[in-house]
Design a protein around this motif. Sequence first.
Motif, PDB file in Angstrom:
ATOM      1  N   ALA A   2      18.367 -24.587  13.733  1.00  0.00           N
ATOM      2  CA  ALA A   2      18.519 -25.790  12.933  1.00  0.00           C
ATOM      3  C   ALA A   2      18.159 -25.511  11.479  1.00  0.00           C
ATOM      4  O   ALA A   2      17.301 -24.668  11.189  1.00  0.00           O
ATOM      5  N   ILE A   3      18.807 -26.212  10.561  1.00  0.00           N
ATOM      6  CA  ILE A   3      18.457 -26.174   9.149  1.00  0.00           C
ATOM      7  C   ILE A   3      17.422 -27.269   8.928  1.00  0.00           C
ATOM      8  O   ILE A   3      17.706 -28.456   9.107  1.00  0.00           O
ATOM      9  N   VAL A   4      16.203 -26.862   8.541  1.00  0.00           N
ATOM     10  CA  VAL A   4      15.067 -27.781   8.510  1.00  0.00           C
ATOM     11  C   VAL A   4      14.480 -27.863   7.109  1.00  0.00           C
ATOM     12  O   VAL A   4      14.256 -26.846   6.458  1.00  0.00           O
ATOM     13  N   LEU A   5      14.220 -29.089   6.670  1.00  0.00           N
ATOM     14  CA  LEU A   5      13.466 -29.323   5.437  1.00  0.00           C
ATOM     15  C   LEU A   5      12.147 -29.971   5.816  1.00  0.00           C
ATOM     16  O   LEU A   5      12.134 -31.019   6.462  1.00  0.00           O
ATOM     17  N   ILE A   6      11.031 -29.336   5.442  1.00  0.00           N
ATOM     18  CA  ILE A   6       9.707 -29.881   5.722  1.00  0.00           C
ATOM     19  C   ILE A   6       8.931 -30.042   4.422  1.00  0.00           C
ATOM     20  O   ILE A   6       8.840 -29.116   3.628  1.00  0.00           O
ATOM     21  N   THR A   7       8.399 -31.222   4.204  1.00  0.00           N
ATOM     22  CA  THR A   7       7.645 -31.503   2.988  1.00  0.00           C
ATOM     23  C   THR A   7       6.154 -31.240   3.215  1.00  0.00           C
ATOM     24  O   THR A   7       5.686 -31.176   4.342  1.00  0.00           O
ATOM     25  N   GLY A  25      13.030 -19.216  15.040  1.00  0.00           N
ATOM     26  CA  GLY A  25      14.441 -18.987  14.756  1.00  0.00           C
ATOM     27  C   GLY A  25      15.140 -20.032  13.921  1.00  0.00           C
ATOM     28  O   GLY A  25      16.349 -19.928  13.668  1.00  0.00           O
ATOM     29  N   HIS A  26      14.420 -21.039  13.468  1.00  0.00           N
ATOM     30  CA  HIS A  26      15.040 -22.062  12.627  1.00  0.00           C
ATOM     31  C   HIS A  26      15.064 -21.614  11.164  1.00  0.00           C
ATOM     32  O   HIS A  26      14.209 -20.842  10.725  1.00  0.00           O
ATOM     33  N   GLN A  27      16.051 -22.102  10.439  1.00  0.00           N
ATOM     34  CA  GLN A  27      16.143 -21.834   9.004  1.00  0.00           C
ATOM     35  C   GLN A  27      15.348 -22.918   8.282  1.00  0.00           C
ATOM     36  O   GLN A  27      15.774 -24.065   8.188  1.00  0.00           O
ATOM     37  N   VAL A  28      14.180 -22.551   7.785  1.00  0.00           N
ATOM     38  CA  VAL A  28      13.227 -23.544   7.289  1.00  0.00           C
ATOM     39  C   VAL A  28      13.115 -23.491   5.770  1.00  0.00           C
ATOM     40  O   VAL A  28      12.937 -22.424   5.181  1.00  0.00           O
ATOM     41  N   TYR A  29      13.187 -24.668   5.160  1.00  0.00           N
ATOM     42  CA  TYR A  29      12.900 -24.833   3.740  1.00  0.00           C
ATOM     43  C   TYR A  29      11.570 -25.568   3.625  1.00  0.00           C
ATOM     44  O   TYR A  29      11.456 -26.740   4.000  1.00  0.00           O
ATOM     45  N   LYS A  43       6.975 -14.369   4.079  1.00  0.00           N
ATOM     46  CA  LYS A  43       6.912 -13.277   5.062  1.00  0.00           C
ATOM     47  C   LYS A  43       7.289 -13.741   6.472  1.00  0.00           C
ATOM     48  O   LYS A  43       7.580 -12.922   7.345  1.00  0.00           O
ATOM     49  N   PHE A  44       7.282 -15.066   6.699  1.00  0.00           N
ATOM     50  CA  PHE A  44       7.700 -15.599   7.999  1.00  0.00           C
ATOM     51  C   PHE A  44       9.171 -16.009   8.000  1.00  0.00           C
ATOM     52  O   PHE A  44       9.692 -16.470   9.014  1.00  0.00           O
ATOM     53  N   GLY A  45       9.829 -15.856   6.837  1.00  0.00           N
ATOM     54  CA  GLY A  45      11.234 -16.224   6.736  1.00  0.00           C
ATOM     55  C   GLY A  45      11.463 -17.626   6.209  1.00  0.00           C
ATOM     56  O   GLY A  45      12.599 -18.122   6.220  1.00  0.00           O
TER      57      GLY A  45
END
Length: 270
Positions: A2-7, A25-29, A43-45
């Motif tokens: 999932a493409i994730v945005l976390i504030t 494995g999620h794509q995190v912003y 370093k965690f992606g």
Amino acid sequence: MAIVLITGASSGIGYQAAELLAQKGHQVYGAARRMDELESLKKFGVNPIYLDVTNQASCEEVVRAIIEKEGKIDALINNAGYGSYGAVEDVSLEEAQRQFEVNLFGVARLTKLVLPHMRKNKFGRIINISSMGGRVTTYFGAWYHATKYALEAFSDALRMETKPFGVEVSLIEPGGIKTQWGFIAADHLAESAKGGAYEKAAQKAAIGMRRQYSGNMMSDPKIISKTILKALDSRKPRARYLIGFGAKPIVFLHAILPTRLFDWIMMHSS
């Protein structure tokens, strides 16, 4: 994936959640104002991104940048927030408004921006980090609890509105979690009461808060990260996740005890 945005990803629950979701494995912003504190997430992606949730242009730019790069946003995790304690008479309305700007209107800004994309894809997850403080009220916490009660109502209404479009809304309601939150709230409380009518009671309550958050009873923030992951990955996420030290028993007592008795417990619990 999932493409994730976390504030609020620069520290505490937000930092740990960003790390865990990326490792799974999620794509995190990971978004926050303090970019220097986001650097170690690389370093965690995790992709660090600047965001001020109280600024409309900042929110628009973050969503635009992610959509431009990824083509979608699958999940919004509204974690940014803070607790400012103090007697109603002592806390300025400017401080109260600031708390609403961060804890509620920041959530609303980002939610309104991501929803058109989620509706278009007929899929989305909005996970709002509330608190058991959205269900019960503690001593000297009027404005903080007001924001969390409001977030609960906002999330409940949003969940009904977005369900036909495949968007699921969940509330995470932590109890006592071992982070800096309690110390920050205690500092605000003590400072706001100086020289005023509530100083003695507020100082006592602040000492009690610091003692509680210095002890070993509080839950590890990792349980919140794991719950966020569960809500994100679940095919049918729950509407509420009430977790952490004291959360379930305190909410239960609030429901069954007479109001004035519960007030007395809150006033003497520290």
